[in-house]
Scaffold this motif. Structure first.
Motif, PDB file in Angstrom:
ATOM      1  N   GLY A  17       0.815  -1.205   0.000  1.00 11.23           N
ATOM      2  CA  GLY A  17       0.000   0.000   0.000  1.00 11.23           C
ATOM      3  C   GLY A  17       0.851   1.258   0.000  1.00 11.23           C
ATOM      4  N   ASP A  18       1.939   1.253   0.784  1.00  8.52           N
ATOM      5  CA  ASP A  18       2.855   2.400   0.816  1.00  8.52           C
ATOM      6  C   ASP A  18       3.499   2.626  -0.552  1.00  8.52           C
ATOM      7  OD1 ASP A  18       2.291   2.804   3.479  1.00  8.52           O
ATOM      8  OD2 ASP A  18       4.147   1.879   4.206  1.00  8.52           O
ATOM      9  N   VAL A  19       3.909   1.547  -1.201  1.00  8.11           N
ATOM     10  CA  VAL A  19       4.526   1.664  -2.526  1.00  8.11           C
ATOM     11  C   VAL A  19       3.529   2.241  -3.523  1.00  8.11           C
ATOM     12  CG1 VAL A  19       5.446   0.347  -4.486  1.00  8.11           C
ATOM     13  CG2 VAL A  19       6.239  -0.143  -2.166  1.00  8.11           C
ATOM     14  N   LEU A  20       2.296   1.747  -3.507  1.00  8.40           N
ATOM     15  CA  LEU A  20       1.285   2.259  -4.424  1.00  8.40           C
ATOM     16  C   LEU A  20       0.981   3.726  -4.158  1.00  8.40           C
ATOM     17  CD1 LEU A  20      -1.210  -0.733  -4.645  1.00  8.40           C
ATOM     18  CD2 LEU A  20       0.333   0.108  -6.420  1.00  8.40           C
ATOM     19  N   HIS A  23       3.746   5.770  -5.539  1.00  9.18           N
ATOM     20  CA  HIS A  23       3.630   5.811  -7.007  1.00  9.18           C
ATOM     21  C   HIS A  23       2.574   6.829  -7.417  1.00  9.18           C
ATOM     22  CE1 HIS A  23       4.016   3.436 -10.927  1.00  9.18           C
ATOM     23  NE2 HIS A  23       3.242   4.463 -11.190  1.00  9.18           N
ATOM     24  N   PHE A  24       1.422   6.795  -6.763  1.00  7.07           N
ATOM     25  CA  PHE A  24       0.349   7.742  -7.072  1.00  7.07           C
ATOM     26  C   PHE A  24       0.818   9.179  -6.849  1.00  7.07           C
ATOM     27  CE2 PHE A  24      -2.866   4.323  -5.597  1.00  7.07           C
ATOM     28  CZ  PHE A  24      -2.716   3.640  -6.800  1.00  7.07           C
ATOM     29  N   CYS A  25       1.486   9.417  -5.733  1.00  7.07           N
ATOM     30  CA  CYS A  25       1.948  10.772  -5.408  1.00  7.07           C
ATOM     31  C   CYS A  25       2.979  11.270  -6.415  1.00  7.07           C
ATOM     32  CB  CYS A  25       2.525  10.815  -4.001  1.00  7.07           C
ATOM     33  SG  CYS A  25       1.284  10.599  -2.713  1.00  7.07           S
ATOM     34  N   GLU A  36      -0.330   4.827 -17.772  1.00 11.39           N
ATOM     35  CA  GLU A  36       0.826   4.586 -18.640  1.00 11.39           C
ATOM     36  C   GLU A  36       2.045   4.151 -17.838  1.00 11.39           C
ATOM     37  OE1 GLU A  36       1.621   8.009 -21.029  1.00 11.39           O
ATOM     38  OE2 GLU A  36      -0.264   7.835 -22.128  1.00 11.39           O
ATOM     39  N   SER A  37       2.257   4.768 -16.692  1.00  8.66           N
ATOM     40  CA  SER A  37       3.434   4.421 -15.895  1.00  8.66           C
ATOM     41  C   SER A  37       3.329   3.006 -15.342  1.00  8.66           C
ATOM     42  CB  SER A  37       3.667   5.430 -14.778  1.00  8.66           C
ATOM     43  OG  SER A  37       2.653   5.377 -13.812  1.00  8.66           O
ATOM     44  N   ILE A  38       2.141   2.617 -14.906  1.00  5.68           N
ATOM     45  CA  ILE A  38       1.954   1.249 -14.403  1.00  5.68           C
ATOM     46  C   ILE A  38       2.127   0.246 -15.531  1.00  5.68           C
ATOM     47  CG2 ILE A  38       0.263  -0.368 -13.449  1.00  5.68           C
ATOM     48  CD1 ILE A  38      -0.731   1.946 -11.688  1.00  5.68           C
ATOM     49  N   ASN A  39       1.541   0.534 -16.689  1.00  2.00           N
ATOM     50  CA  ASN A  39       1.688  -0.373 -17.831  1.00  2.00           C
ATOM     51  C   ASN A  39       3.146  -0.502 -18.253  1.00  2.00           C
ATOM     52  OD1 ASN A  39      -1.004  -1.109 -18.062  1.00  2.00           O
ATOM     53  ND2 ASN A  39      -1.477   0.615 -19.393  1.00  2.00           N
TER      54      ASN A  39
END
Length: 50
Positions: A17-20, A23-25, A36-39
């Motif tokens: 959850g912290d990693v996600l 990533h969102f931030c 796009e970044s996740i893909n």
């Protein structure tokens, strides 16, 4: 299930959850497209393991 295993699973879920959230931030702060970044990352790792 052993209580120690449950604690480790909860710890792992918290870390994921912290990693996600990070990533969102980062994508929000840099005005990067989140999808796009996740893909991009998923494709990169898919190529490594194939």
């Amino acid at each position: 299930m052993d209580a120690r295993v449950e604690v480790r699973i909860i710890d792992l879920l918290s870390e994921v959850g912290d990693v996600l959230c990070s990533h969102f931030c980062i994508t929000n702060e840099t005005h990067t497209n989140l999808e796009e970044s996740i893909n991009y990352v998923l494709n990169k790792y898919e190529q490594r393991f194939n």
